[in-house]
Design a protein around this motif. Structure first.
Motif, PDB file in Angstrom:
ATOM      1  N   UNK A 176       0.852  -1.181   0.000  1.00 36.45           N
ATOM      2  CA  UNK A 176       0.000   0.000   0.000  1.00 36.45           C
ATOM      3  C   UNK A 176       0.892   1.236   0.000  1.00 36.45           C
ATOM      4  N   UNK A 177       0.354   2.338  -0.459  1.00 32.47           N
ATOM      5  CA  UNK A 177       1.143   3.572  -0.491  1.00 32.47           C
ATOM      6  C   UNK A 177       1.052   4.349   0.810  1.00 32.47           C
ATOM      7  N   UNK A 178       0.065   3.990   1.641  1.00 29.17           N
ATOM      8  CA  UNK A 178      -0.141   4.683   2.914  1.00 29.17           C
ATOM      9  C   UNK A 178      -0.743   3.696   3.904  1.00 29.17           C
ATOM     10  N   UNK A 179      -0.145   3.546   5.073  1.00 30.09           N
ATOM     11  CA  UNK A 179      -0.626   2.555   6.048  1.00 30.09           C
ATOM     12  C   UNK A 179      -2.056   2.844   6.508  1.00 30.09           C
ATOM     13  N   UNK A 180      -2.491   4.091   6.396  1.00 33.32           N
ATOM     14  CA  UNK A 180      -3.861   4.431   6.792  1.00 33.32           C
ATOM     15  C   UNK A 180      -4.881   3.861   5.807  1.00 33.32           C
ATOM     16  N   UNK A 181      -4.477   3.715   4.543  1.00 31.69           N
ATOM     17  CA  UNK A 181      -5.409   3.285   3.496  1.00 31.69           C
ATOM     18  C   UNK A 181      -5.958   1.883   3.729  1.00 31.69           C
ATOM     19  N   UNK A 182      -5.169   1.043   4.394  1.00 27.93           N
ATOM     20  CA  UNK A 182      -5.527  -0.375   4.501  1.00 27.93           C
ATOM     21  C   UNK A 182      -6.265  -0.712   5.804  1.00 27.93           C
ATOM     22  N   UNK A 183      -6.424   0.241   6.690  1.00 30.07           N
ATOM     23  CA  UNK A 183      -6.975  -0.037   8.023  1.00 30.07           C
ATOM     24  C   UNK A 183      -8.364  -0.684   7.984  1.00 30.07           C
ATOM     25  N   UNK A 184      -9.264  -0.155   7.157  1.00 27.91           N
ATOM     26  CA  UNK A 184     -10.622  -0.697   7.106  1.00 27.91           C
ATOM     27  C   UNK A 184     -10.649  -2.098   6.508  1.00 27.91           C
ATOM     28  N   UNK A 185      -9.840  -2.299   5.472  1.00 28.25           N
ATOM     29  CA  UNK A 185      -9.759  -3.628   4.853  1.00 28.25           C
ATOM     30  C   UNK A 185      -9.160  -4.630   5.832  1.00 28.25           C
ATOM     31  N   UNK A 186      -8.151  -4.222   6.558  1.00 24.53           N
ATOM     32  CA  UNK A 186      -7.530  -5.066   7.584  1.00 24.53           C
ATOM     33  C   UNK A 186      -8.563  -5.473   8.638  1.00 24.53           C
ATOM     34  N   UNK A 187      -9.346  -4.515   9.091  1.00 21.41           N
ATOM     35  CA  UNK A 187     -10.378  -4.772  10.103  1.00 21.41           C
ATOM     36  C   UNK A 187     -11.417  -5.760   9.575  1.00 21.41           C
ATOM     37  N   UNK A 188     -11.831  -5.574   8.328  1.00 25.32           N
ATOM     38  CA  UNK A 188     -12.814  -6.462   7.710  1.00 25.32           C
ATOM     39  C   UNK A 188     -12.305  -7.898   7.641  1.00 25.32           C
ATOM     40  N   UNK A 189     -11.065  -8.068   7.199  1.00 25.96           N
ATOM     41  CA  UNK A 189     -10.491  -9.409   7.069  1.00 25.96           C
ATOM     42  C   UNK A 189     -10.303 -10.061   8.435  1.00 25.96           C
ATOM     43  N   UNK A 190      -9.858  -9.290   9.418  1.00 26.36           N
ATOM     44  CA  UNK A 190      -9.657  -9.835  10.772  1.00 26.36           C
ATOM     45  C   UNK A 190     -10.971 -10.261  11.412  1.00 26.36           C
ATOM     46  N   UNK A 191     -12.045  -9.543  11.133  1.00 22.49           N
ATOM     47  CA  UNK A 191     -13.359  -9.922  11.677  1.00 22.49           C
ATOM     48  C   UNK A 191     -13.881 -11.197  11.031  1.00 22.49           C
TER      49      UNK A 191
ATOM     50  N   UNK B 137       6.999  -4.165   7.285  1.00 28.28           N
ATOM     51  CA  UNK B 137       8.011  -3.116   7.180  1.00 28.28           C
ATOM     52  C   UNK B 137       7.500  -2.029   6.248  1.00 28.28           C
ATOM     53  N   UNK B 138       7.817  -0.794   6.580  1.00 28.43           N
ATOM     54  CA  UNK B 138       7.384   0.319   5.745  1.00 28.43           C
ATOM     55  C   UNK B 138       5.881   0.285   5.509  1.00 28.43           C
ATOM     56  N   UNK B 139       5.473   0.232   4.241  1.00 28.14           N
ATOM     57  CA  UNK B 139       4.045   0.147   3.909  1.00 28.14           C
ATOM     58  C   UNK B 139       3.678  -1.239   3.374  1.00 28.14           C
ATOM     59  N   UNK B 140       4.470  -2.242   3.739  1.00 27.41           N
ATOM     60  CA  UNK B 140       4.152  -3.637   3.417  1.00 27.41           C
ATOM     61  C   UNK B 140       3.470  -4.300   4.614  1.00 27.41           C
ATOM     62  N   UNK B 141       2.432  -5.091   4.328  1.00 24.23           N
ATOM     63  CA  UNK B 141       1.730  -5.863   5.349  1.00 24.23           C
ATOM     64  C   UNK B 141       1.780  -7.339   4.960  1.00 24.23           C
ATOM     65  N   UNK B 142       1.718  -8.222   5.954  1.00 24.04           N
ATOM     66  CA  UNK B 142       1.652  -9.652   5.660  1.00 24.04           C
ATOM     67  C   UNK B 142       0.502 -10.303   6.418  1.00 24.04           C
ATOM     68  N   UNK B 143      -0.055 -11.323   5.782  1.00 23.59           N
ATOM     69  CA  UNK B 143      -1.089 -12.152   6.404  1.00 23.59           C
ATOM     70  C   UNK B 143      -0.543 -13.567   6.496  1.00 23.59           C
ATOM     71  N   UNK B 144      -0.559 -14.120   7.689  1.00 23.47           N
ATOM     72  CA  UNK B 144      -0.129 -15.505   7.917  1.00 23.47           C
ATOM     73  C   UNK B 144      -1.140 -16.169   8.853  1.00 23.47           C
ATOM     74  N   UNK B 145      -0.926 -17.418   9.147  1.00 21.77           N
ATOM     75  CA  UNK B 145      -1.695 -18.105  10.182  1.00 21.77           C
ATOM     76  C   UNK B 145      -1.506 -17.385  11.513  1.00 21.77           C
ATOM     77  N   UNK B 146      -2.500 -17.460  12.387  1.00 22.92           N
ATOM     78  CA  UNK B 146      -2.374 -16.837  13.708  1.00 22.92           C
ATOM     79  C   UNK B 146      -1.216 -17.437  14.498  1.00 22.92           C
ATOM     80  N   UNK B 147      -0.842 -18.665  14.172  1.00 13.40           N
ATOM     81  CA  UNK B 147       0.281 -19.320  14.844  1.00 13.40           C
ATOM     82  C   UNK B 147       1.628 -18.879  14.284  1.00 13.40           C
ATOM     83  N   UNK B 148       1.586 -18.250  13.102  1.00 16.39           N
ATOM     84  CA  UNK B 148       2.829 -17.933  12.390  1.00 16.39           C
ATOM     85  C   UNK B 148       3.305 -16.530  12.720  1.00 16.39           C
ATOM     86  N   UNK B 149       4.099 -16.429  13.778  1.00 19.24           N
ATOM     87  CA  UNK B 149       4.823 -15.191  14.078  1.00 19.24           C
ATOM     88  C   UNK B 149       6.271 -15.592  14.337  1.00 19.24           C
ATOM     89  N   UNK B 150       7.157 -14.635  14.202  1.00 19.44           N
ATOM     90  CA  UNK B 150       8.560 -14.938  14.491  1.00 19.44           C
ATOM     91  C   UNK B 150       8.720 -15.354  15.955  1.00 19.44           C
TER      92      UNK B 150
END
Length: 264
Positions: A152-167, A178-191
């Motif tokens: 995304x070009x701005x982290x604010x732009x994705x907030x509503x879509x992020x909320x929708x997917x998380x719900x 990092x920066x304006x990159x976001x990732x989606x993984x399994x809830x178990x998949x964190x470093x």
């Protein structure tokens, strides 16, 4: 006493030109003489890690795809895939909202739209993964995907879509990496979770773990280690999560800290 050191790659052991900290290979040998294990935890996939693993001659398991997989050499030993029922709807939502993305499996790279932040990944994986342009009519439900990377070009732009997917899918992990990159993984998949799994395999406790990181996808690492080192090039938010700070990734921050801390 530290027994396990885990470092991020981009922005941490790699400088801005993607070159490895030149002192690190020798430092890893010196750590081994003290019975201290050194390994990596990265958002990169297996193909983008091959050269780094070879150059550092890593013996021990390492973490990729932001915690979705643990590999030893070229063999997967732990795997947290995205819920199969979630991938198609998530990709469709991202397409509808016009967010460029890459979805990664072991053999395929599903692509939607062009974005300068994703073009480099696509190019490096050109002959490694089958490139498939996203089409809602294609059924991906039988393919285990590990990660979706969104630009995304701005982290604010994705907030509503992020909320929708998380719900819709509470069993996924939707994070700024990092920066304006976001990732989606399994809830178990964190470093952080992957480091706990790795520590258990290696017989290490939290107070025996040191980690290095520079970005948002590294914060969970600081939660599972007694010594968390933020790179000098990190945002202030990241530095506040760490116990220590070192110089930046262009000035060998990881190796310099290890040399001083362990008296190498």
């Amino acid at each position: 006493m530290i027994k396990l050191v885990v470092a991020d790659c981009d922005g941490t052991i790699l400088d801005d030109h993607k070159k490895i900290d030149p002192q690190l290979k020798e430092v890893i040998k010196l750590l081994k003489q003290k019975n201290i294990i050194f390994t990596l935890a990265t958002g990169r996939n297996i193909f983008l890690m091959e050269e780094v693993v070879q150059d550092l001659d890593l013996e021990y398991p390492y973490i990729i795809n932001n915690g979705a997989n643990i590999y030893q050499k070229n063999k997967m030993i732990e795997n947290y895939s995205l819920p199969k029922e979630a991938v198609q709807p998530i990709c469709s939502i991202l397409e509808n909202e016009n967010f460029p993305f890459l979805a990664y499996s072991e053999k395929e790279l599903v692509i939607y739209s062009k974005h300068q932040l994703l073009e480099g990944f696509k190019e490096k994986l050109k002959n490694k993964l089958e490139h498939i342009e996203f089409n809602p009519s294609i059924n991906f439900s039988n393919i285990p995907f590990f990660k979706i990377t969104i630009a995304t070009d701005d982290v604010e732009d994705i907030k509503e879509t992020k909320k929708q997917i998380e719900e819709l899918f509470p069993n996924i992990n939707f994070k700024r990496s990092e920066g304006t990159l976001f990732t989606i993984t399994s809830s178990q998949a964190t470093k952080g979770n992957a480091i706990q799994t790795l520590a258990s395999m290696l017989g290490c406790k939290k107070d025996e773990i040191m980690v290095f990181g520079d970005n948002y996808n590294d914060i969970t690492m600081f939660d599972v280690a007694s010594v968390g080192v933020a790179m000098g090039n990190s945002d202030q938010t990241i530095k506040q999560c760490a116990t220590h700070e070192t110089s930046d990734n262009n000035h060998n921050g990881v190796s310099e800290f290890l040399i001083k801390y362990f008296g190498l």
